[in-house]
Design a protein around this motif. Structure first.
Motif, PDB file in Angstrom:
ATOM      1  N   ALA A   6      32.063  23.528  -6.689  1.00 16.31           N
ATOM      2  CA  ALA A   6      33.266  23.119  -5.886  1.00 16.31           C
ATOM      3  C   ALA A   6      32.835  23.006  -4.294  1.00 16.31           C
ATOM      4  N   GLN A   7      33.945  22.806  -3.597  1.00 14.67           N
ATOM      5  CA  GLN A   7      33.765  22.512  -2.059  1.00 14.67           C
ATOM      6  C   GLN A   7      32.890  23.597  -1.435  1.00 14.67           C
ATOM      7  N   ALA A  54      31.435  29.009  -5.446  1.00  9.38           N
ATOM      8  CA  ALA A  54      31.525  27.785  -5.533  1.00  9.38           C
ATOM      9  C   ALA A  54      31.583  27.245  -6.912  1.00  9.38           C
ATOM     10  N   LEU A  61      39.391  26.028 -12.024  1.00  6.95           N
ATOM     11  CA  LEU A  61      39.176  25.600 -10.640  1.00  6.95           C
ATOM     12  C   LEU A  61      40.754  26.019 -10.060  1.00  6.95           C
ATOM     13  N   TRP A  65      40.515  22.780  -5.434  1.00  8.74           N
ATOM     14  CA  TRP A  65      39.160  22.394  -6.074  1.00  8.74           C
ATOM     15  C   TRP A  65      39.185  21.577  -7.174  1.00  8.74           C
ATOM     16  N   ARG A  66      40.234  21.135  -7.659  1.00  2.01           N
ATOM     17  CA  ARG A  66      40.266  20.154  -8.985  1.00  2.01           C
ATOM     18  C   ARG A  66      39.482  19.019  -8.995  1.00  2.01           C
ATOM     19  N   PHE A  68      37.015  18.152  -7.817  1.00  2.28           N
ATOM     20  CA  PHE A  68      35.393  18.605  -7.868  1.00  2.28           C
ATOM     21  C   PHE A  68      34.905  18.455  -9.513  1.00  2.28           C
TER      22      PHE A  68
END
Length: 104
Positions: A6-7, A54, A61, A65-66, A68
């Motif tokens: 994720a981000q 991450a 998540l 962040w979903r 991603f």
């Protein structure tokens, strides 16, 4: 379900997860790493070593962040099934959502 990067990985790319992954399913984009959902065996080795936390299981998540999960899947869909990240090396692009994020 699979693991997702994720981000927090954007502009970090520590690569501890790459070294730990026994399935060679983590691909390097321009600004972040991506897990190929069709190659991930859900072992969790990558999650344990990520210094910025991450890596998460898709169902776990945080709400922000979903997206991603789709980012990882869509980025990897363009690769097909190359048989492992080491065989193709760094990829000179990112998913459009990642590419549009402000640089840190």
């Amino acid at each position: 379900m699979t693991y997702v990067i994720a981000q927090p990985c954007v502009d970090v790319k520590d690569k501890a997860c790459v070294e730990e992954c026994p399935f060679d399913c983590i691909y390097e984009g321009e600004r972040m790493l991506y897990i190929h959902p069709d190659q991930c065996d859900d072992c969790g080795a990558c999650e344990a070593v990520c210094p910025v936390e991450a890596v998460r299981y898709e169902d776990e998540l945080p709400e922000g962040w979903r997206p991603f999960a789709a980012v990882n899947a869509e980025f990897c869909a363009g690769l097909g099934s190359p048989g492992g990240a080491a065989s193709i090396g760094p990829i000179g692009r990112d998913h459009p959502l990642v590419a549009a994020l402000p640089k840190v």
